[in-house]
Design an enzyme around this catalytic site. Structure first.
Site, PDB file in Angstrom:
ATOM      1  N   GLU A  69      12.847 -27.051   0.975  1.00 51.66           N
ATOM      2  CA  GLU A  69      12.660 -26.897  -0.470  1.00 51.66           C
ATOM      3  C   GLU A  69      13.879 -27.378  -1.241  1.00 51.66           C
ATOM      4  O   GLU A  69      13.757 -27.997  -2.302  1.00 51.66           O
ATOM      5  CB  GLU A  69      12.360 -25.428  -0.818  1.00 51.66           C
ATOM      6  CG  GLU A  69      11.069 -24.878  -0.242  1.00 51.66           C
ATOM      7  CD  GLU A  69       9.825 -25.452  -0.905  1.00 51.66           C
ATOM      8  OE1 GLU A  69       9.953 -26.238  -1.855  1.00 51.66           O
ATOM      9  OE2 GLU A  69       8.715 -25.107  -0.468  1.00 51.66           O
ATOM     10  N   ASP A 216       1.636 -31.864   6.001  1.00 50.37           N
ATOM     11  CA  ASP A 216       1.269 -32.809   4.941  1.00 50.37           C
ATOM     12  C   ASP A 216       2.287 -33.900   4.649  1.00 50.37           C
ATOM     13  O   ASP A 216       2.030 -35.097   4.817  1.00 50.37           O
ATOM     14  CB  ASP A 216       0.909 -32.044   3.664  1.00 50.37           C
ATOM     15  CG  ASP A 216       1.944 -30.984   3.284  1.00 50.37           C
ATOM     16  OD1 ASP A 216       2.963 -30.853   3.982  1.00 50.37           O
ATOM     17  OD2 ASP A 216       1.728 -30.283   2.277  1.00 50.37           O
ATOM     18  N   GLU A 310      -6.359 -21.418  -3.047  1.00 52.75           N
ATOM     19  CA  GLU A 310      -5.332 -21.744  -2.047  1.00 52.75           C
ATOM     20  C   GLU A 310      -5.958 -22.117  -0.707  1.00 52.75           C
ATOM     21  O   GLU A 310      -5.405 -22.908   0.040  1.00 52.75           O
ATOM     22  CB  GLU A 310      -4.371 -20.558  -1.889  1.00 52.75           C
ATOM     23  CG  GLU A 310      -3.071 -20.903  -1.208  1.00 52.75           C
ATOM     24  CD  GLU A 310      -2.129 -21.767  -2.042  1.00 52.75           C
ATOM     25  OE1 GLU A 310      -0.921 -21.718  -1.801  1.00 52.75           O
ATOM     26  OE2 GLU A 310      -2.584 -22.503  -2.936  1.00 52.75           O
ATOM     27  N   GLU A 328      -1.130 -31.146  -6.443  1.00 54.61           N
ATOM     28  CA  GLU A 328      -1.568 -32.198  -5.522  1.00 54.61           C
ATOM     29  C   GLU A 328      -2.867 -32.867  -5.956  1.00 54.61           C
ATOM     30  O   GLU A 328      -3.027 -34.093  -5.797  1.00 54.61           O
ATOM     31  CB  GLU A 328      -1.716 -31.629  -4.104  1.00 54.61           C
ATOM     32  CG  GLU A 328      -0.413 -31.381  -3.375  1.00 54.61           C
ATOM     33  CD  GLU A 328       0.304 -30.128  -3.837  1.00 54.61           C
ATOM     34  OE1 GLU A 328       1.493 -29.963  -3.519  1.00 54.61           O
ATOM     35  OE2 GLU A 328      -0.336 -29.299  -4.532  1.00 54.61           O
ATOM     36  N   THR A 414       7.746 -36.508  -2.534  1.00 57.45           N
ATOM     37  CA  THR A 414       6.692 -35.501  -2.449  1.00 57.45           C
ATOM     38  C   THR A 414       6.777 -34.498  -3.597  1.00 57.45           C
ATOM     39  O   THR A 414       5.811 -33.808  -3.893  1.00 57.45           O
ATOM     40  CB  THR A 414       6.746 -34.765  -1.098  1.00 57.45           C
ATOM     41  OG1 THR A 414       5.537 -34.028  -0.908  1.00 57.45           O
ATOM     42  CG2 THR A 414       7.943 -33.825  -1.031  1.00 57.45           C
TER      43      THR A 414
END
Length: 855
Positions: A69, A216, A310, A328, A414
């Site tokens: 993160e 991902d 979710e 996304e 991303t």
């Protein structure tokens, strides 16, 4: 924190677990949204924000943060800010004073992250202390053994950009080594990677594979590393993985996880929201048809629930109901519009914006959805909402002249940070020699389309995309909810099973004899329950052992289904008076008594505090609560007694506020108020429960505005566009009406029961063992006395011998408690075993690992 109107500071708010690892006391949202300001043509605000970062942000904090993160949000945010700062400086109007200060901060942060790579594999530790690094006593980290594939494989863009900007090659070298190791550890027969890996040995810890959470952005960064750095090895690796994804995981329009060793075997029957990025990545690759198909399926789910849950099942039911405003889907919408020029995707973007304004906008920002079914909010607005969602939605609608620079000169990380493509030719000191094993020769015509010129490949023909979307237009609505998979349907062809779980009677000697033949034994426990355990080796034959396994599986499924039946869904408390106008929705726990808000019209009224505050005796201020919704403090007496007292005083509803200071629906399971064991038919008003944090929002509103009006309902109601100008907001919500379907079965009611624990409750299922409560004792157990807490080795059931409907609708976790009981009973969701697994050892191991991770 958009509901309480303040920032979330690490350590000052109750811990939310791993999600707080993104917070490092380094002004996360400010840094993460720097380049968004430039995209939105807020250049003056960007200049001011950069000055604030340089003046106030400290990276040398004694805080343990996520390496992943911190890299994508903070390091990426600093590099994106630097990229656009030097662009603005070159233009000559803004940032003339700038002298690479953001880049120096990025370099400082990069060096702080490097100790995380001190492993034999080169994969980084998942967490690091910004001040003390790894393994030092003061660091409070460095003992972890596992990391997710995306966590280790989503570093190359930021680290390579840092190396190319500064000339310090060490960052790119470390990121490349981690990617090389993941590639070497792929499953060679399927060319898939697992979700989590041991950072020291390289063994796969979780062997399921998909394109959603945990993996991902690993795939995303392989393709984008090729685009940014021009290294063909990254493209070859991506193509190899992509071939495997389309061969095994892609089941158009679905993307379902599989086992890496047995890729033809699905690992789960639900999908998570993070896979919504994948259509955008397919556009970048040039594989447009499956991108359109998956995107359309996701859009249909959004139209059903207003937001993308979710997680949702293959028949499009809510699996996990939260929605933290993830970007996304907006990202994929933007790329599909770029590729096709189809105005349909502008309509999709318009829907996203309208839903955000209608359901998520609150006075101090946009609040995450606690439950998409009820519309309740969570006091949370993650930094990625401003970094990504705003950026992609603006770019979707922006004309070329609306953007002050050429967006085609940059690639998105991303986290949607912008890195200039000219980095590919700058400071190329990294060898491009491929040191990994040979690549698989693939026969896939799609590879000819990799990284195409979209203006040539897709000549902006809207009919092309429309022809692909049309068959999927009603895929969600037409998907019939599927009932429990009948165990007999999973039986191989052969004789009828000797005993069905629904027919079993613990007092029937013939049934006990059949169980013994199947290797199932009964053990009587001191608390009156009977434990049921299967040992295949004790069965009369292998066929009998298989029958025993199926019997146990069916019992678990019936137990799980009965647990779902007992649960009530969450309710909503919506503040509709000025200045909230329905924008604030609080998650409320239901009651097992009083007016059922799911069957009757919502209750609306002004709130008033009762006296005494706990409502445990006749109210001394009946005139204050007459015709209003009474606020009551939890404790001192039964919930039903409180309800009767406020009802006698003339209240039209009641809200019980938890007396445990700091409790919150963000961190605790849903609370469900039980009756008092007596007949509660005399209670006619609705009763809801709020945790302390949600209750304090109403109490604070009363202190500030005196008169506060709320709506008690089973789900939040649509806000009327004119609501802010009217006294009465709309209470209609046709778009959110959902009905759960039930199927009937002649089966015995099965309730999960176990002993209460005053410390904690764990939930781990084991397919070989089951406990059954003695029938004589079962009748005396009320719902409020039950917990659903199977131990690691046993699942516990209570057979009441009654027929019941099997509710097939997925429900969230719920908690049932008698208010006078000092021990809390926590109800947990039990996951059924989906099917009998062909390969016992490997597949059961994989199943248990998925089960543990999901719960």
């Amino acid at each position: 924190m958009p509901l309480t109107c303040r920032g979330r500071v690490r350590g000052q708010e109750p811990s939310r677990g791993d999600v707080d690892d993104a917070l490092g006391k380094f002004s996360l949202t400010l840094i993460d949204s720097l380049d968004t300001l430039v995209v939105l043509n807020k250049t003056k605000e960007f200049e001011d924000a950069v000055r604030k970062v340089l003046r106030d942000v400290n990276l040398d904090n004694d805080v343990v943060v996520s390496v992943f993160e911190t890299n994508i949000r903070v390091l990426g945010g600093l590099l994106g800010g630097h990229s656009l700062a030097i662009m603005l400086k070159e233009k000559g109007e803004y940032m003339q004073w700038y002298n690479d200060e953001l880049l120096q901060m990025a370099k400082q942060l990069g060096y702080k992250l490097l100790p995380a790579f001190n492993t034999t594999s080169g994969l980084p530790y998942p967490r690091i202390n910004l001040k003390f690094g790894i393994r030092k006593p003061e660091a409070r980290t460095g003992t972890e053994t596992d990391t997710c594939t995306a966590c280790a494989g989503t570093l190359i863009l930021e680290f390579a950009a840092l190396s190319r900007f500064t000339g310090a090659t060490i960052f790119e070298e470390y990121a490349r080594k981690a990617l090389d190791f993941l590639w070497e550890k792929r499953q060679r027969s399927s060319n898939l990677v697992g979700v989590t890996i041991n950072i020291h040995t390289g063994d796969w810890v979780r062997k399921d594979s998909g394109v959603g959470a945990g993996i991902d952005s690993y795939y995303e960064y392989l393709l984008k590393a090729y685009v940014l750095l021009g290294d063909d090895s990254f493209l070859e690796r991506f193509n190899t993985h992509y071939d495997a994804i389309m061969r095994y995981i892609s089941q158009p329009p679905l993307l379902l996880d599989v086992h890496i060793h047995k890729p033809m075997l699905n690992a789960r029957t639900w999908m998570d929201a993070l896979l919504a990025f994948f259509p955008g990545l397919q556009v970048l690759k040039g594989d447009i048809r499956p991108a359109i198909e998956t995107h359309e399926m996701l859009y249909q789910v959004i139209k059903k629930h207003n937001f993308l849950p979710e997680a949702f099942t293959t028949d499009f039911r809510v699996h996990w109901a939260q929605h933290p405003l993830r970007p996304e889907f907006a990202e994929s919408t933007y790329f599909l519009y770029k590729a096709t020029g189809d105005p349909y995707y502008l309509e999709v973007g318009k829907t996203l914006i309208e839903n955000l304004n209608k359901y998520a906008r609150v006075p101090c920002g946009f609040a995450a959805m606690k439950d998409v079914r009820t519309g309740s909010h969570e006091d949370r607005m993650d930094s990625f909402f401003l970094a990504e969602m705003f950026k992609y939605l603006y770019l979707l609608f922006a004309d070329k002249e609306d953007i002050i620079f050429d967006i085609e000169d940059y690639i998105f990380t991303t986290e949607a940070h912008l890195l200039p493509l000219w980095l590919s030719t700058t400071n190329q000191s990294i060898s491009k020699k491929n040191t990994t094993s040979e690549y698989t020769e693939l026969d896939d015509s799609n590879f000819d389309w990799t990284c195409p010129n979209t203006q040539i490949l897709f000549p902006n023909d809207p009919l092309y995309a429309q022809s692909i979307r049309e068959p999927l237009k009603n895929v969600v609505d037409k998907s019939c909810p599927r009932g429990i998979i009948r165990v007999e349907e999973s039986f191989r062809s052969g004789a009828k099973p000797p005993l069905r779980a629904r027919d079993f009677m613990a007092t029937n000697p013939e049934h006990l004899e059949i169980l013994k033949k199947m290797g199932v034994s009964l053990i009587h426990l001191k608390d009156g329950r009977v434990q049921l355990v299967q040992h295949a080796i004790q069965a009369a034959s292998s066929i009998d052992a298989e029958d025993g396994l199926r019997f146990m599986q069916e019992m678990i499924e019936l137990s799980s289904q009965q647990q779902k039946e007992q649960q009530l869904p969450p309710r909503a408390v919506q503040i509709v008076s000025h200045p909230f106008f329905g924008r604030v929705v609080l998650t409320a726990g239901p009651a097992q008594f009083g007016l059922d808000l799911s069957k009757h019209k919502e209750t609306r009224g002004f709130v008033a505090s009762s006296k005494p505050s706990n409502g445990c005796s006749e109210l001394t201020n009946p005139e204050a609560v007459m015709g209003k919704i009474a606020l009551i403090q939890r404790g001192q007496c039964m919930f039903a007694e409180k309800a009767r007292n406020i009802q006698n005083a003339g209240a039209i509803g009641g809200i019980v506020i938890d007396d445990n200071e700091g409790s919150s629906s963000d961190t605790a399971p849903l609370f469900q108020m039980a009756g008092d064991g007596k007949d509660t038919d005399d209670i006619k008003i609705p009763m809801l429960f709020l945790f302390s944090k949600e209750g304090s929002i109403i109490l604070d509103a009363i202190r500030e505005y005196e008169e506060v009006e709320v709506l008690l309902s089973d789900k939040a109601k649509d806000r009327d566009p004119e609501m802010e100008n009217e006294e009465q907001p709309s209470s209609e919500n046709d778009s959110q009406n959902q009905s759960g379907e039930q199927i009937s079965s002649s089966s015995q009611e099965v309730d999960l029961v176990d002993q209460e624990s005053s410390e904690e409750n764990s939930l781990n299922s084991h397919p070989e063992s089951l406990s059954l409560a003695d029938m004589d004792n079962a009748a005396s157990i009320s719902p409020s006395e039950q917990t659903s807490n199977p131990t690691e080795n046993h699942e516990t059931t209570n057979l009441n011998g009654e027929c019941t409907d099997l509710d097939n609708q997925l429900q969230e976790q719920s908690e049932t408690e008698e208010d006078s009981n000092p021990n809390v009973s926590w109800g947990k969701k039990v996951q059924p075993i989906d099917s009998i697994l062909a390969d016992w050892n490997e597949d059961i191991e994989a199943f248990e690992m998925m089960e543990k991770d999901e719960l």
